[in-house]
Write an enzyme that holds these catalytic residues in place. Structure first.
Site, PDB file in Angstrom:
ATOM      1  N   GLU A 132       4.387 -20.210  -7.441  1.00  0.00           N
ATOM      2  CA  GLU A 132       5.137 -21.190  -7.234  1.00  0.00           C
ATOM      3  C   GLU A 132       6.131 -21.666  -8.265  1.00  0.00           C
ATOM      4  OE1 GLU A 132       5.502 -21.171  -4.334  1.00  0.00           O
ATOM      5  OE2 GLU A 132       3.780 -22.007  -3.012  1.00  0.00           O
ATOM      6  N   HIS A 135      -5.265 -21.495  -8.440  1.00  0.00           N
ATOM      7  CA  HIS A 135      -5.300 -20.804  -7.184  1.00  0.00           C
ATOM      8  C   HIS A 135      -6.610 -20.573  -6.631  1.00  0.00           C
ATOM      9  CE1 HIS A 135      -4.473 -17.634  -4.542  1.00  0.00           C
ATOM     10  NE2 HIS A 135      -3.214 -17.825  -4.382  1.00  0.00           N
TER      11      HIS A 135
END
Ligand code: COA
Length: 363
Positions: A305, A246
């Site tokens: 996700e 991320h």
């Protein structure tokens, strides 16, 4: 010049705070842990829209108006023709949303929320050769999305799981699609234009396009004991592991655990899903161990996700639809940011550093 604008602060916002070091997400003063499992989608709409689109209607009124808007936008579904049906679901949503009028008011905002929720299930059914199911305005937003998708009344547990998902992903700081929404809003183009730009940014695999490939990866790995070899080989080939890493979080993405909790509740009674969760946990552990060795300088942890893929799969969304479901949930955040930008911000117009050739000077 900062490539990718990493660590550049480009807006002030009261909407959400992403603390990448602590792994914390705060949405308008409320920690994600306190929202998921307690708030429904309509609550988070009221929370994010409050004060940005005139006096916010109370929750019951908001749910009623949202239901009416779902009915209104369903009239656009016949515009899905054979050419559009060839496109991925998120592109069909975008094409239909482009038919809607632009505006800056609550009416436009609710129409956009409704549009995302109605167009995706309709597109999915048409792609399978099935008739779209009309919305039921009296249902909650999440219940109606599932009813339009499956043509049957969803269970309480399924509705709770979709609410948990939509709330979890409702807003997340200045991510790429939200930034796109704010850039467009800064030109005063209108909320529909902002949402269209945001969807376009969302669909890329580095942003909202990752959960489908997460499921492909789990399918390819198949059994927990295959994880280590499969993941190592993927990295040897220079691939990125989908569902990990991320830009802001240097620790675990708090949304991953919120979704894992929702998935466990939904799957309690379903042995097939329990096997899937076990596989996912094994893959997660192997991936984290391997990434630690391969990328010692970059803390890489699980992101939103990874468990999104399993939750949406358990709710019977086909994997080609995952980015579209993400768009359904994030539209509220895009709109709130667009309003905040239009009300308080200036035209966003950064500069570029020219590194190309200069014209030859005459001798
Ligand atoms: N798998 C393997 N390596 C990864 C990785 C992943 N998922 N994510 C980042 N890295 C590595 C990069 O290869 C790079 O290594 P290098 O310096 O040796 O070249 C390093 O970590 C930094 O990557 P960078 O691309 O600068 O990070 P970023 O902040 O630009 O990227 C993401 C953030 C999310 C785009 C990235 O982590 C990624 O591609 N993840 C997979 C896709 C995904 O899950 N997207 C959903 C995001 S919510």
């Amino acid at each position: 010049m900062k490539n990718g604008l990493e660590d550049v602060v480009a807006a002030e916002t009261q909407l959400s705070h992403v603390n990448g070091e602590a792994g914390e997400l705060i949405i308008r003063g409320v920690s994600l842990d306190h929202l998921v499992g307690h708030a429904r989608y309509e609550d988070v709409v009221a929370l994010l829209f409050g004060g940005l689109l005139g006096p916010a209607p109370d929750r019951a009124e908001l749910a009623k108006r949202l239901g009416q808007k779902r009915v209104e936008v369903f009239a656009h579904v016949p515009a899905i023709d054979d050419a559009l049906l060839e496109l991925p679901p998120v592109d069909i949503m975008r094409a239909l949303i482009a038919r809607l009028p632009d505006g800056d008011d609550l009416d436009t905002a609710l129409r956009l929320l409704a549009a995302a929720a109605v167009f995706l299930p309709a597109a999915l059914r048409l792609k399978k050769g099935e008739t779209p199911v009309a919305p039921t305005p009296a249902l909650s937003h999440s219940a109606d999305i599932l009813a339009m998708l499956g043509a049957s009344v969803p269970s309480k547990e399924e509705v709770a799981a979709l609410d948990a998902y939509l709330v979890t992903i409702s807003d997340h700081g200045l991510n790429a699609s939200t930034f796109a929404s704010r850039v467009v809003a800064s030109t005063k183009a209108g909320l529909t234009s902002s949402v269209l730009a945001a969807i376009s940014a969302l669909k890329g695999p580095l942003h909202g396009g990752a959960p489908g490939p997460v499921l492909d990866m789990l399918d390819a790995i198949g059994m927990p004991e295959n994880a280590q070899v499969w993941l190592s080989e993927a990295l040897d080939h220079g691939e990125r592991l989908m569902g990990f890493g991320h830009r802001v979080y240097r620790v675990r993405d708090p949304r991953a655990d919120a979704l894992k909790g929702a998935l466990k509740q939904l799957s309690a009674a379903d042995p097939a899903n329990r096997d899937r969760i076990q596989l996912a946990e094994a893959v997660e552990q192997s991936a984290l161990a391997i990434l630690k060795v391969r990328k010692p300088d970059r803390p890489l942890d699980v992101n939103v996700e990874f468990y999104t893929a399993l939750l949406l799969d358990a709710l019977k969304f086909p994997r080609e639809a995952f980015t579209g479901v993400f768009a359904i949930g994030r539209t509220v955040g895009w709109i709130a940011h667009a309003r905040e930008q239009a009300l308080e911000g200036r035209l966003i117009r950064p500069r570029s550093l020219y590194v190309g050739p200069m014209p030859q000077k005459a001798a």
